[in-house]
Scaffold this active site. Structure first.
Site, PDB file in Angstrom:
ATOM      1  N   HIS A  79      14.497  15.909 -13.274  1.00  0.00           N
ATOM      2  CA  HIS A  79      14.479  14.645 -12.533  1.00  0.00           C
ATOM      3  C   HIS A  79      14.681  14.878 -11.037  1.00  0.00           C
ATOM      4  CE1 HIS A  79      15.909  12.833 -16.598  1.00  0.00           C
ATOM      5  NE2 HIS A  79      14.622  13.095 -16.585  1.00  0.00           N
ATOM      6  N   HIS A 238       8.688   6.851 -17.316  1.00  0.00           N
ATOM      7  CA  HIS A 238       9.560   8.030 -17.274  1.00  0.00           C
ATOM      8  C   HIS A 238       8.797   9.298 -17.648  1.00  0.00           C
ATOM      9  CE1 HIS A 238      13.187  10.347 -17.042  1.00  0.00           C
ATOM     10  NE2 HIS A 238      12.754  10.984 -18.115  1.00  0.00           N
ATOM     11  N   ASP A 242       8.595  12.664 -15.399  1.00  0.00           N
ATOM     12  CA  ASP A 242       8.757  14.039 -15.887  1.00  0.00           C
ATOM     13  C   ASP A 242       7.579  14.914 -15.466  1.00  0.00           C
ATOM     14  OD1 ASP A 242      11.213  13.708 -17.142  1.00  0.00           O
ATOM     15  OD2 ASP A 242      10.344  13.292 -19.111  1.00  0.00           O
ATOM     16  N   HIS A 265       7.207  18.003 -21.397  1.00  0.00           N
ATOM     17  CA  HIS A 265       7.534  19.103 -20.484  1.00  0.00           C
ATOM     18  C   HIS A 265       6.779  20.382 -20.816  1.00  0.00           C
ATOM     19  CE1 HIS A 265      10.644  16.927 -18.404  1.00  0.00           C
ATOM     20  NE2 HIS A 265      11.328  16.718 -19.500  1.00  0.00           N
TER      21      HIS A 265
END
Length: 306
Positions: A79, A238, A242, A265
């Site tokens: 973040h 969100h 990422d 990720h």
């Protein structure tokens, strides 16, 4: 010329570690041109540096880690890395007195505030952008992500969660990136998790800092946070946050279009490594004046009023 950016002054904050549940002090320092983004663990003697590098990334169940050749790691960098990308910070030293960056509220917003509070300083050295020349795509089952040529930075992200709290109309988000659009539309989107997963992890001594203060928590039916969501499509926003942080692990803002379906990720990092490995697919570029540069990367202006 368009110049590299760092901080004007040192800034410090404290927060809680997602893994340990213990207090972590975060110190962010200005750095000279061409230093890059360096994470540093000061709880070790001597301190250990972790330069942001796509090849050093490890994706765990809870967060993104940077791991060095001695298998020493620093956790929960994603973040903060997104905040650096959002504001175009090229050079910075990030110190923590713990094995992890504090989770704060589970979004990038607290880091944005800290960076803006420190102020952004231009350095007398050209800022290098990574510009896509060819499309590169990676897949994992039905999940995929790609980067393709585009004169700016555009993101198009789709998630596919079959959950009553996540309406099907809120599972895709598109963004024409700029510092302002990142701060206003992406930076406040929080990470999310299932109550049962958090309870299970905590029963095993993991995720001890996990709480309603640093995540959207859902059960099988609804969002459990008293204040609800910050955006109706906060989940997909969100995931885009990422991705912005993951792609900035190359240390440069990217000029191109990012499109993804159910990526995370690990797949984002796989895409970045695939791009970097295919040298004919990209090039470094600099700009002599703002007129040449894509609008996406103009210096942050109105974000201070946010």
């Amino acid at each position: 010329m368009i110049k590299q950016r760092t901080l004007k002054r040192i800034v410090q904050a404290t927060g809680v570690g997602l893994h340990t549940g213990k207090k972590v002090t975060l110190t962010m320092r200005p750095a000279p041109a061409n230093t890059g983004v360096i994470y540093r663990r000061t709880d070790l003697n001597p301190p250990v540096d972790f330069p942001a590098d796509a090849k050093s990334v490890r994706d765990t169940m809870l967060c993104t880690c940077l791991v060095n050749e001695h298998d020493v790691r620093i956790s929960t960098v994603e973040h903060l890395n997104a905040a650096l990308a959002g504001l175009g910070i090229d050079n910075i030293i990030i110190e923590v007195n713990a094995p992890e960056v504090p989770i704060m509220d589970g979004s990038a917003s607290p880091f944005v505030y800290l960076l803006l509070d420190a102020g952004i300083e231009e350095l007398n050295s050209a800022k290098k952008f990574l510009r896509l020349k060819e499309t590169v795509r990676v897949e994992d089952g039905d999940k995929w992500a790609e980067l393709s040529p585009f004169n700016g930075f555009r993101l198009d992200f789709t998630i596919d969660f079959n959950h009553p709290a996540i309406d099907s109309s809120t599972q895709r988000y598109c963004l024409d990136f700029s510092a302002d659009s990142f701060v206003r539309q992406i930076s406040r989107a929080r990470t999310f998790g299932f109550m049962r997963d958090i309870e299970y992890l905590q029963s095993r001594g993991l995720c001890l800092g996990g709480s309603f203060d640093c995540a959207i928590v859902v059960d099988d039916y609804r969002v459990l946070n008293e204040d609800g969501l910050r955006f109706e499509d906060e989940f997909v926003r969100h995931k885009m946050l990422d991705a912005i942080g993951d792609l900035f692990m190359c240390g440069h803002n990217i000029i191109g279009a990012f499109t993804a379906y159910k990526s995370g990720h690990a797949l984002n990092n796989k895409l970045l490594q695939a791009v970097l490995a295919k040298q004919e697919a990209w090039e470094f570029v600099t700009f002599q004046d703002e007129a040449e540069m894509p609008l996406a990367f103009k210096a942050p202006s109105t974000v201070l009023a946010y």
